[in-house]
Design a protein around this motif. Structure first.
Motif, PDB file in Angstrom:
ATOM      1  N   SER B 200       0.827  -1.197   0.000  1.00 29.54           N
ATOM      2  CA  SER B 200       0.000   0.000   0.000  1.00 29.54           C
ATOM      3  C   SER B 200       0.868   1.257   0.000  1.00 29.54           C
ATOM      4  N   ASN B 201       0.344   2.304  -0.592  1.00 31.46           N
ATOM      5  CA  ASN B 201       1.081   3.570  -0.695  1.00 31.46           C
ATOM      6  C   ASN B 201       0.865   4.470   0.513  1.00 31.46           C
ATOM      7  N   ILE B 202       0.329   3.932   1.613  1.00 30.69           N
ATOM      8  CA  ILE B 202       0.128   4.752   2.815  1.00 30.69           C
ATOM      9  C   ILE B 202       1.478   5.026   3.476  1.00 30.69           C
ATOM     10  N   GLY B 203       1.560   6.154   4.172  1.00 34.47           N
ATOM     11  CA  GLY B 203       2.781   6.491   4.898  1.00 34.47           C
ATOM     12  C   GLY B 203       3.960   6.676   3.963  1.00 34.47           C
ATOM     13  N   THR B 273      -8.060   2.396   1.546  1.00 37.17           N
ATOM     14  CA  THR B 273      -7.121   3.431   1.966  1.00 37.17           C
ATOM     15  C   THR B 273      -7.290   4.677   1.107  1.00 37.17           C
ATOM     16  N   VAL B 274      -6.924   5.802   1.654  1.00 36.82           N
ATOM     17  CA  VAL B 274      -6.716   7.011   0.854  1.00 36.82           C
ATOM     18  C   VAL B 274      -5.404   7.634   1.311  1.00 36.82           C
ATOM     19  N   PHE B 275      -4.745   8.295   0.394  1.00 35.94           N
ATOM     20  CA  PHE B 275      -3.460   8.908   0.752  1.00 35.94           C
ATOM     21  C   PHE B 275      -3.232  10.147  -0.102  1.00 35.94           C
ATOM     22  N   ALA B 276      -2.461  11.065   0.427  1.00 37.95           N
ATOM     23  CA  ALA B 276      -2.049  12.252  -0.318  1.00 37.95           C
ATOM     24  C   ALA B 276      -0.612  12.563   0.074  1.00 37.95           C
ATOM     25  N   HIS B 277       0.219  12.829  -0.924  1.00 41.83           N
ATOM     26  CA  HIS B 277       1.610  13.202  -0.669  1.00 41.83           C
ATOM     27  C   HIS B 277       1.925  14.480  -1.431  1.00 41.83           C
ATOM     28  N   TRP B 288      11.827  17.999   0.115  1.00 48.01           N
ATOM     29  CA  TRP B 288      10.946  17.490   1.150  1.00 48.01           C
ATOM     30  C   TRP B 288       9.809  16.696   0.535  1.00 48.01           C
ATOM     31  N   LEU B 289       9.220  15.848   1.345  1.00 46.31           N
ATOM     32  CA  LEU B 289       8.068  15.055   0.947  1.00 46.31           C
ATOM     33  C   LEU B 289       7.250  14.822   2.207  1.00 46.31           C
ATOM     34  N   ALA B 290       5.950  15.071   2.131  1.00 46.48           N
ATOM     35  CA  ALA B 290       5.113  14.869   3.309  1.00 46.48           C
ATOM     36  C   ALA B 290       3.772  14.322   2.878  1.00 46.48           C
ATOM     37  N   GLY B 291       3.119  13.614   3.769  1.00 42.67           N
ATOM     38  CA  GLY B 291       1.847  13.034   3.368  1.00 42.67           C
ATOM     39  C   GLY B 291       0.950  12.692   4.543  1.00 42.67           C
ATOM     40  N   VAL B 292      -0.309  12.482   4.212  1.00 46.11           N
ATOM     41  CA  VAL B 292      -1.273  11.966   5.192  1.00 46.11           C
ATOM     42  C   VAL B 292      -1.985  10.792   4.547  1.00 46.11           C
ATOM     43  N   SER B 293      -2.284   9.779   5.359  1.00 45.78           N
ATOM     44  CA  SER B 293      -2.914   8.579   4.823  1.00 45.78           C
ATOM     45  C   SER B 293      -3.902   8.029   5.838  1.00 45.78           C
ATOM     46  N   MET B 294      -4.826   7.238   5.322  1.00 44.30           N
ATOM     47  CA  MET B 294      -5.778   6.580   6.198  1.00 44.30           C
ATOM     48  C   MET B 294      -6.031   5.171   5.672  1.00 44.30           C
ATOM     49  N   ASP B 309     -14.097  -3.081  13.200  1.00 43.91           N
ATOM     50  CA  ASP B 309     -13.637  -2.008  12.316  1.00 43.91           C
ATOM     51  C   ASP B 309     -12.460  -1.279  12.952  1.00 43.91           C
ATOM     52  N   SER B 310     -11.459  -0.993  12.152  1.00 40.67           N
ATOM     53  CA  SER B 310     -10.340  -0.206  12.667  1.00 40.67           C
ATOM     54  C   SER B 310      -9.951   0.842  11.638  1.00 40.67           C
ATOM     55  N   THR B 311      -9.422   1.925  12.132  1.00 41.84           N
ATOM     56  CA  THR B 311      -8.938   2.988  11.255  1.00 41.84           C
ATOM     57  C   THR B 311      -7.541   3.377  11.713  1.00 41.84           C
ATOM     58  N   LEU B 312      -6.636   3.464  10.749  1.00 37.42           N
ATOM     59  CA  LEU B 312      -5.268   3.855  11.052  1.00 37.42           C
ATOM     60  C   LEU B 312      -4.951   5.127  10.277  1.00 37.42           C
ATOM     61  N   TYR B 313      -4.543   6.181  10.997  1.00 26.62           N
ATOM     62  CA  TYR B 313      -4.137   7.422  10.347  1.00 26.62           C
ATOM     63  C   TYR B 313      -2.616   7.526  10.414  1.00 26.62           C
TER      64      TYR B 313
END
Lengths: 301, 452
Positions: B200-203, B273-277, B288-294, B309-313
């Motif tokens: 997965s592309n999260i984190g 999942t959703v992610f943004a970088h 620099w590179l920064a992101g948020v993911s769920m 159900d679980s959610t990881l941010y």
């Protein structure tokens, strides 16, 4: 899932607003020398992004986010090829998801337009960082640059037919000036003929071949392997005994190894620009060649 | 001199000479005349051969000149091949037959020797059950993960990659499919679709293969919340904005078989999942590179016993500085990620068949690492990671595990490194595990191109 859908919608809206019609062809150039060539051939008809500077080692650039963003918007990628950018360009192309430049007309590799020197007969990494496509540092051969200029101009005309006449005219102008400069450079460089140099990395074969100079040693024990003190020590005798003109390095290379050898042999260490922007004088392709020859001639006592 | 030699040769070669004793005076005269004639003939022959050789040399010289002229004209004239697409021009000419289209093959060989002050088999992490791949390395020699990767363009619209790993679990070798995916290469407007099994592309670290890490093992939040790395079967859509700023957004749907999920809920689409970088440069020396993911998961009997159900941010940030932007020759990389994990479900104890315990609550984790690169050969890194346990629920703990890690790497070339790592891990209130690891890692075959 709702969140995902709205995100996609947002993305589509962003596309609609963020891509206004722009007339100029957007070109991503991996190295400054091709950026300079594009300036000669396209002038203000092109928007050129140059990925690297003369002070960076183009073998090992990072696939930075800023570069991915630039490749994403490019209509044409102009790079050296011959695996020089193998550690980063494929990553930029894949991550950018830009089908225009992934292959075909939008991908211009200079090495594909010419024949390269030093194509290895045996591919073995025990011999260092060998390039299967041959030595990719051909920006210092004026004949090859001219061939590349002609191929690049034709490519620009094909991608941007509206400005084809301009590209043709600018190429004719460049060809005239470049062809006139070559004999001038050759006459100026006559005293360099037959002289020996020690090089940092094997990046000078096209220059030395053109000017009839001889490379008698390399500070790197193998291409791409940093100089070691044991290897440098073996170069002291060769450098001293063979009437060496200079120890040459590119602007981006660590000056210490060449300085070390220079101190022990009395042979001057000379920093050459290696590409446009490598020193204060090298503002375009012409002044880059001028500066390179001036610095080499300056080493003659 | 030559005549003499020729005469001697002729004499030796002539059987008539040795077999002619009969008519002394006349025959000697005749023989001399015959010899003289022969010598003359031989000399003429010699002359002819020389002329031929000269002519051949001249022809060869002419051919060389012609070749040189051809080369010069080829160099001076625009090449005819420009009319052909560059792909054709760059295609390898030497590859023959079926092998010419073999994918790029790269092999990562990895191995280590670890010494732990505490037995890794007795490792207990307060507040966080240890899942497969999420605990300490074994004692002694270990192959770790060695992998082989095959990648190539499939056609003008698709790219494919397969990564197989060799792992040893309890003395048994397993070859696993780590990744097997197809990427689109021809979607317009910056869209990319990926199908298959992939990370997965999260984190930040999750999508990176472990062999590009700066440390021997993954940080504690990755171990605790993702079993070091979350990969599964699924689909991913990514979009890259046409802006100066690097901006990537995307989402994924996964089967939900692997930790932190389990049981492939929702008919085999248990994880979303959703992610943004975003990323860019500050001057030429900083990037620099920064992101948020769920990551949202519906799990049934996940590896940690969780159903629900679980959610990881995740929030991640990376900063790299290097003199002149030469990142391989020196500089500093600082990276941090923050995890927040929320559970709403039940916990089934692995042994008891009692009624499940409610598991509701939040746990957090974070790490920050800094790596200083002296030059192309040496780098030194320090990492601090910490987990915050839940004070309630089935894994209630008043203690928050933490760890400090120091690493020193020696890179012989781009393709090989040796790493020495020391870590001091406090997994629970009563235990300290001091671990010393020596690791080698090499890559052979196709030259890899790594992500930022």
């Amino acid at each position: 899932m709702n969140r995902l859908t709205s995100l996609c919608m947002l993305a589509l809206c962003a596309v609609a607003f963020a891509s206004p019609a722009r007339a100029n062809l957007k070109v991503f150039s991996c190295e400054p020398e091709w950026g300079a060539l594009l300036a000669e051939l396209g002038g203000d008809k092109l928007d050129v992004d140059v990925a690297t500077s003369a002070l960076q080692d183009v073998h090992v650039i990072e696939a930075k986010p800023s570069l991915i963003a630039k490749v994403r918007r490019a209509d044409l990628v102009v790079c050296t090829g011959a695996d020089l950018e193998v550690g980063w360009l494929p990553q930029l192309v894949r991550q950018s998801g830009n089908p225009k430049i992934a292959s075909g007309d939008g991908s211009f590799m200079a090495a594909d337009q010419i024949s390269t020197l030093e194509k290895p007969s045996q591919l073995d990494r025990a011999n260092g960082d060998v390039h299967p496509g041959g030595n990719p540092h051909f920006q210092m051969d004026p004949q090859r640059v001219l061939v590349i200029a002609k191929a690049l101009s034709a490519r620009l005309a094909r991608l941007d037919a509206g400005n084809a006449a301009t590209y043709q005219q600018r190429l004719a102008d460049f060809t005239t000036r470049w062809s006139a400069a070559i004999p001038r450079w050759e006459a100026k460089a006559a005293p360099l003929k037959g002289r020996n140099v020690v090089v940092h990395h094997n990046s000078w074969i096209y220059l030395t071949t053109w000017l009839g100079m001889h490379e008698i040693g390399s500070l790197e024990p193998k291409p791409g392997v940093p100089p070691t003190s044991a290897h440098l020590a073996t170069l002291v005798d060769t450098t001293k005994s063979q009437n060496t003109l200079a120890i040459i390095r590119a602007a981006y290379q660590d000056p210490k190894p060449a300085d070390w050898l220079s101190e022990r042999t009395g042979v001057p260490a000379v920093t050459l620009p290696f590409t446009v922007g490598g020193d204060a004088q090298s503002k375009d392709l012409f002044s880059f060649y001028d500066s390179t020859l001036d610095k080499l001639l300056g080493a003659i006592k | 001199m030559r005549a003499t030699v020729l005469a001697v040769c002729a004499a030796l070669a002539s059987p008539a000479l040795s077999a002619a004793p009969a008519h002394p005076a006349a025959s000697v005269q005749q023989q001399l005349e015959a010899l003289a004639a022969r010598v003359a003939a031989l000399e003429a022959n010699d002359q002819r051969l020389r002329k031929q050789a000269d002519a051949a040399n001249a022809a060869a010289k002419a051919a060389q000149d012609e070749l040189a002229a051809l080369k010069a004209s080829a160099a001076a004239a625009p090449l005819a091949q420009e009319s052909a697409p560059p792909v054709a021009a760059s295609a390898p000419a030497s590859g023959s037959g079926a092998n010419a289209f073999n994918p790029a093959i790269s092999v990562i060989l990895n191995g280590s020797y670890s010494s732990h002050s505490r037995n890794p088999d007795d490792y207990v992490r307060a507040g966080f059950p240890v899942v497969d791949g999420g605990g300490p390395s074994p004692r002694g020699f270990s192959l770790g993960e060695s992998e082989i990767s095959l990648a190539a363009n499939i056609d003008e619209k698709f790219y494919g990659q397969l990564t197989l790993t060799a792992e040893n679990e309890h003395g048994e070798d397993h070859v696993g499919v780590e990744e097997a995916f197809v990427d689109t290469t021809a979607l317009p407007e910056g869209f990319n679709l990926r199908l298959g099994r992939f990370f997965s592309n999260i984190g930040y670290l999750n999508s990176h293969h472990a062999h590009t890490d700066n440390f021997f093992d993954r940080p504690l939040p990755y171990q605790a919340f993702l079993g070091s790395q979350y990969g599964d079967d699924g689909a991913q859509l990514r979009w890259l904005a046409p802006t100066d700023l690097y901006l990537e957004v995307g989402g994924e749907i996964f089967r939900g078989e692997n930790y932190p999920s389990g049981g492939a809920e929702h008919s085999g689409a248990g994880v979303k999942t959703v992610f943004a970088h975003a990323g860019g440069d500050v001057g030429t020396e900083n990037s620099w590179l920064a992101g948020v993911s769920m990551l949202k998961s519906s799990a049934r009997d996940a590896e940690d016993g969780f159903s629900g159900d679980s959610t990881l941010y995740i929030a991640d940030a990376t900063w790299k500085w290097a003199p002149q932007g030469n990142f391989k020759d020196g500089g500093v990389t600082v990276r941090g990620e923050y995890f927040s994990d929320h559970r709403d479900g039940v916990w089934n104890a692995p042994v008891d068949d009692d009624t499940p315990l409610a598991w509701r609550g939040a746990r957090r984790g974070a790490y920050i690492e800094g790596v200083y690169r002296f030059n192309r050969t040496w780098d030194l890194g320090y990492r601090v990671d910490k987990l915050w346990a839940d004070r309630h629920g089935p894994f209630a703990s008043e203690f928050d595990p933490y760890r400090n890690t120091l690493e020193l790497s020696w890179h012989n070339s781009e393709f090989s490194l040796l790493r020495l790592q020391f870590s001091r891990d406090e997994p629970n209130a009563d235990t300290t595990d001091n671990a010393l690891t020596l690791q080698y890692q090499v890559s052979l075959g196709a030259h890899g191109a790594h992500k930022f």
